[in-house]
Design a protein around this motif. Structure first.
Motif, PDB file in Angstrom:
ATOM      1  N   PHE A  31      -5.432 -43.550  27.280  1.00 21.73           N
ATOM      2  CA  PHE A  31      -6.776 -44.113  27.115  1.00 21.73           C
ATOM      3  C   PHE A  31      -7.354 -44.542  28.453  1.00 21.73           C
ATOM      4  O   PHE A  31      -8.554 -44.342  28.722  1.00 21.73           O
ATOM      5  N   MET A  32      -6.525 -45.129  29.317  1.00 19.67           N
ATOM      6  CA  MET A  32      -6.998 -45.580  30.629  1.00 19.67           C
ATOM      7  C   MET A  32      -7.424 -44.399  31.500  1.00 19.67           C
ATOM      8  O   MET A  32      -8.483 -44.421  32.128  1.00 19.67           O
ATOM      9  N   VAL A  33      -6.603 -43.337  31.527  1.00 19.98           N
ATOM     10  CA  VAL A  33      -6.936 -42.146  32.321  1.00 19.98           C
ATOM     11  C   VAL A  33      -8.202 -41.487  31.793  1.00 19.98           C
ATOM     12  O   VAL A  33      -9.079 -41.082  32.561  1.00 19.98           O
ATOM     13  N   VAL A  51     -24.442 -34.869  20.385  1.00 22.23           N
ATOM     14  CA  VAL A  51     -24.580 -36.099  19.592  1.00 22.23           C
ATOM     15  C   VAL A  51     -24.253 -35.815  18.130  1.00 22.23           C
ATOM     16  O   VAL A  51     -23.631 -36.640  17.441  1.00 22.23           O
ATOM     17  N   LYS A  52     -24.642 -34.641  17.644  1.00 22.85           N
ATOM     18  CA  LYS A  52     -24.382 -34.249  16.252  1.00 22.85           C
ATOM     19  C   LYS A  52     -22.892 -34.260  15.937  1.00 22.85           C
ATOM     20  O   LYS A  52     -22.480 -34.678  14.842  1.00 22.85           O
ATOM     21  N   TYR A  53     -22.077 -33.824  16.900  1.00 21.50           N
ATOM     22  CA  TYR A  53     -20.630 -33.765  16.670  1.00 21.50           C
ATOM     23  C   TYR A  53     -19.969 -35.132  16.846  1.00 21.50           C
ATOM     24  O   TYR A  53     -18.924 -35.402  16.237  1.00 21.50           O
ATOM     25  N   ILE A  54     -20.545 -35.986  17.651  1.00 19.87           N
ATOM     26  CA  ILE A  54     -19.968 -37.301  17.888  1.00 19.87           C
ATOM     27  C   ILE A  54     -20.318 -38.274  16.767  1.00 19.87           C
ATOM     28  O   ILE A  54     -19.531 -39.168  16.435  1.00 19.87           O
ATOM     29  N   LEU A  55     -21.485 -38.083  16.170  1.00 22.81           N
ATOM     30  CA  LEU A  55     -22.015 -39.037  15.196  1.00 22.81           C
ATOM     31  C   LEU A  55     -21.068 -39.349  14.034  1.00 22.81           C
ATOM     32  O   LEU A  55     -20.904 -40.523  13.674  1.00 22.81           O
ATOM     33  N   PRO A  56     -20.416 -38.351  13.391  1.00 23.94           N
ATOM     34  CA  PRO A  56     -19.505 -38.689  12.280  1.00 23.94           C
ATOM     35  C   PRO A  56     -18.393 -39.645  12.690  1.00 23.94           C
ATOM     36  O   PRO A  56     -18.077 -40.601  11.953  1.00 23.94           O
ATOM     37  N   TYR A  57     -17.789 -39.424  13.862  1.00 22.98           N
ATOM     38  CA  TYR A  57     -16.727 -40.311  14.330  1.00 22.98           C
ATOM     39  C   TYR A  57     -17.291 -41.686  14.691  1.00 22.98           C
ATOM     40  O   TYR A  57     -16.624 -42.712  14.493  1.00 22.98           O
ATOM     41  N   ALA A  58     -18.514 -41.714  15.217  1.00 20.55           N
ATOM     42  CA  ALA A  58     -19.152 -42.990  15.557  1.00 20.55           C
ATOM     43  C   ALA A  58     -19.419 -43.816  14.304  1.00 20.55           C
ATOM     44  O   ALA A  58     -19.211 -45.039  14.291  1.00 20.55           O
ATOM     45  N   PHE A  82      -9.643 -50.204  17.551  1.00 18.77           N
ATOM     46  CA  PHE A  82     -10.900 -49.725  18.137  1.00 18.77           C
ATOM     47  C   PHE A  82     -10.640 -48.573  19.100  1.00 18.77           C
ATOM     48  O   PHE A  82     -11.340 -47.553  19.064  1.00 18.77           O
ATOM     49  N   THR A  83      -9.636 -48.721  19.955  1.00 20.16           N
ATOM     50  CA  THR A  83      -9.343 -47.659  20.932  1.00 20.16           C
ATOM     51  C   THR A  83      -8.893 -46.376  20.230  1.00 20.16           C
ATOM     52  O   THR A  83      -9.250 -45.275  20.655  1.00 20.16           O
ATOM     53  N   TYR A  84      -8.117 -46.520  19.145  1.00 23.91           N
ATOM     54  CA  TYR A  84      -7.667 -45.336  18.403  1.00 23.91           C
ATOM     55  C   TYR A  84      -8.856 -44.614  17.761  1.00 23.91           C
ATOM     56  O   TYR A  84      -8.970 -43.385  17.833  1.00 23.91           O
ATOM     57  N   LEU A  85      -9.751 -45.390  17.129  1.00 28.35           N
ATOM     58  CA  LEU A  85     -10.891 -44.784  16.450  1.00 28.35           C
ATOM     59  C   LEU A  85     -11.947 -44.283  17.437  1.00 28.35           C
ATOM     60  O   LEU A  85     -12.746 -43.410  17.102  1.00 28.35           O
ATOM     61  N   PHE A  86     -11.940 -44.832  18.640  1.00 33.02           N
ATOM     62  CA  PHE A  86     -12.895 -44.406  19.664  1.00 33.02           C
ATOM     63  C   PHE A  86     -12.404 -43.166  20.418  1.00 33.02           C
ATOM     64  O   PHE A  86     -13.181 -42.458  21.049  1.00 33.02           O
ATOM     65  N   LYS A  87     -11.107 -42.898  20.336  1.00 34.33           N
ATOM     66  CA  LYS A  87     -10.491 -41.810  21.119  1.00 34.33           C
ATOM     67  C   LYS A  87     -11.143 -40.436  20.904  1.00 34.33           C
ATOM     68  O   LYS A  87     -11.404 -39.730  21.885  1.00 34.33           O
ATOM     69  N   PRO A  88     -11.427 -39.988  19.658  1.00 32.68           N
ATOM     70  CA  PRO A  88     -12.083 -38.682  19.496  1.00 32.68           C
ATOM     71  C   PRO A  88     -13.463 -38.613  20.163  1.00 32.68           C
ATOM     72  O   PRO A  88     -13.821 -37.590  20.753  1.00 32.68           O
ATOM     73  N   LEU A 385      -7.623 -35.622  15.527  1.00 31.17           N
ATOM     74  CA  LEU A 385      -8.056 -36.029  16.862  1.00 31.17           C
ATOM     75  C   LEU A 385      -7.685 -37.476  17.174  1.00 31.17           C
ATOM     76  O   LEU A 385      -7.812 -37.914  18.319  1.00 31.17           O
ATOM     77  N   TYR A 386      -7.228 -38.228  16.179  1.00 34.30           N
ATOM     78  CA  TYR A 386      -6.861 -39.631  16.393  1.00 34.30           C
ATOM     79  C   TYR A 386      -5.463 -39.798  16.993  1.00 34.30           C
ATOM     80  O   TYR A 386      -5.145 -40.853  17.538  1.00 34.30           O
ATOM     81  N   LEU A 387      -4.636 -38.797  16.888  1.00 38.75           N
ATOM     82  CA  LEU A 387      -3.255 -38.912  17.360  1.00 38.75           C
ATOM     83  C   LEU A 387      -3.219 -39.201  18.862  1.00 38.75           C
ATOM     84  O   LEU A 387      -3.960 -38.605  19.642  1.00 38.75           O
ATOM     85  N   LYS A 388      -2.328 -40.090  19.264  1.00 45.09           N
ATOM     86  CA  LYS A 388      -2.274 -40.483  20.677  1.00 45.09           C
ATOM     87  C   LYS A 388      -1.845 -39.341  21.588  1.00 45.09           C
ATOM     88  O   LYS A 388      -2.163 -39.319  22.772  1.00 45.09           O
TER      89      LYS A 388
END
Length: 419
Positions: A31-33, A51-58, A82-88, A385-388
């Motif tokens: 996450f830091m990198v 934005v269309k592809y990011i919106l569902p995860y947002a 939050f960091t896990y759900l923000f990762k995708p 896409l959530y997997l670390k």
């Protein structure tokens, strides 16, 4: 010109770092990198399509944030979720920003990164085999890793290298393909084999709804069924070594994620069907919270009580888990059925790619469509896409940016021709 060249070199290095860091299985470092690379390459303008592809995860993330105010959990747990759900979201944006301007160079960057990762993996496998004195599947996977989705993408690009306008000699292409393929095979990952089949069918255009595609998929399913029947007939044992251990995992694969009754006191039944146990437990505990929990989840910081302690791959013992193997169930826990609907919406949006008169754009679209189909499997067994360890979000953003770049170049050429 020199500034542009330096910028391209920086992006290439950052691309390698962002893909490579995921193999360390250290989420905080990943996450830091990713975050630092995002800040270094941040853009002023993004396309509406991105934005269309990011919106569902947002939206999934926003639902989890809002619902978390109605449940008690530690600040640390909320930040981690939050960091896990923000990762995708971060990965797609990052991939979009790291694109090299020329398509040929973009695909070469993917291949070079995959080749370096493959060589490192082969070295680790050889070293561990020599140290152990034999080829033990479980030990090899513990040392070298459990899967490598990125290398499968590299294999597919190398197989269809002419479709991507790569001017490799046949000898160089075959050498690279042999190295990466052998490395990928040694992960002995069932999902990587499934991923390869899906991506290969996708690049052949067989994931479109045509008579020929349906026929090919039907034949593929028959072939896979016969192969699975052969493995069932051989009946590999759980305690088998080497290839037999891998075949045993294939044997139980169709049952493992869908079994509805698991005896948690029977360690064999519990271990072999652990993913199903997670799913069953999650549904029971979220449903216990009533209709609002089912619809909107339990927010950031929520977790599932397994009812007993389990040993993780990193050697720690845990009973309460905030993140599950199943991406759909993880979203269900954090954002409920509504969140799951948006996760499915993302897969649908990624699959629905338009036909283009440009062959290169078409094959990029085929890869995005195949990725969407594979995400159904990936979300079910490995959090998607959530997997670390996952880096597919970077690939998706990279391909979207590449397609946009080609579109833009074609428009500029048409404008120049008209003038």
């Amino acid at each position: 010109m020199l500034v542009l060249k330096n910028k391209i070199n920086v992006n290439t290095i950052l691309f390698f770092l962002c893909i490579g860091v995921t193999y360390f299985n250290f989420f905080e470092l990943t996450f830091m990198v990713w975050l630092l690379s995002f800040l270094i390459t941040i853009k002023n303008v993004y396309t509406k399509e991105l934005v269309k592809y990011i919106l569902p995860y947002a939206i999934i993330l926003v639902i989890a944030i809002v619902i978390s105010f109605f449940y008690d959990s530690s600040l640390y747990s909320k930040i981690k979720d939050f960091t896990y759900l923000f990762k995708p979201i971060l990965g797609i944006l990052l991939g979009y920003q790291l694109l090299r301007s020329q398509p040929k160079e973009a695909f070469k960057t993917i291949i070079k990164t995959g080749a370096i990762i493959a060589i490192i993996h082969l070295f680790l496998v050889i070293k561990s085999t020599i140290t152990l004195g034999s080829f033990n599947v479980n030990y090899i996977r513990t040392v070298g890793g459990y899967f490598s989705d990125f290398e499968v993408y590299v294999i597919i690009i190398l197989i269809f290298y002419k479709k991507f306008d790569l001017e490799y000699s046949l000898k160089k292409r075959n050498t690279l393909l042999l190295i990466v393929s052998f490395s990928c095979f040694l992960y002995l990952s069932r999902t990587n084999f499934i991923q390869f089949i899906i991506l290969y069918l996708g690049l052949k255009g067989y994931l479109l709804f045509t008579k020929k595609a349906v026929k090919i998929i039907f034949i593929s399913l028959i072939t896979v069924s016969i192969a699975y029947g052969s493995i069932w007939y051989i009946n590999p044992k759980r305690q088998g070594k080497g290839l037999e251990a891998f075949l045993y995992k294939i044997k139980i694969a169709p049952i493992e994620p869908f079994k509805t009754r698991i005896d948690k006191e029977d360690w064999k039944d519990f271990n072999d069907n652990y993913r199903s146990y997670e799913n069953i437990t999650t549904i029971k505990q979220v449903s216990h919270g009533g209709i609002l929990s089912v619809m909107f989840g339990k927010g950031l910081g929520s977790n599932i009580n397994l009812g007993r302690k389990i040993r993780t791959n990193d050697g720690s013992d845990i009973q309460y888990i905030p993140i599950l193997h199943n991406g759909f169930m993880t979203v269900f826990l954090k954002s409920g059925i509504l969140g799951v609907c948006f996760l499915i919406l993302f897969i649908i949006l990624l699959y629905r790619q338009k036909r283009s008169s440009n062959p290169l754009i078409n094959h990029i679209n085929f890869m995005l469509m195949a990725t969407a189909v594979f995400l159904i499997v990936s979300n079910w067994v490995f959090m998607g896409l959530y997997l670390k360890l996952d880096n597919k979000s970077i690939i998706i953003g990279y391909l979207l940016a590449l397609r946009f770049s080609i579109f833009k170049n074609l428009e500029n050429q048409n404008t120049s021709n008209q003038e």
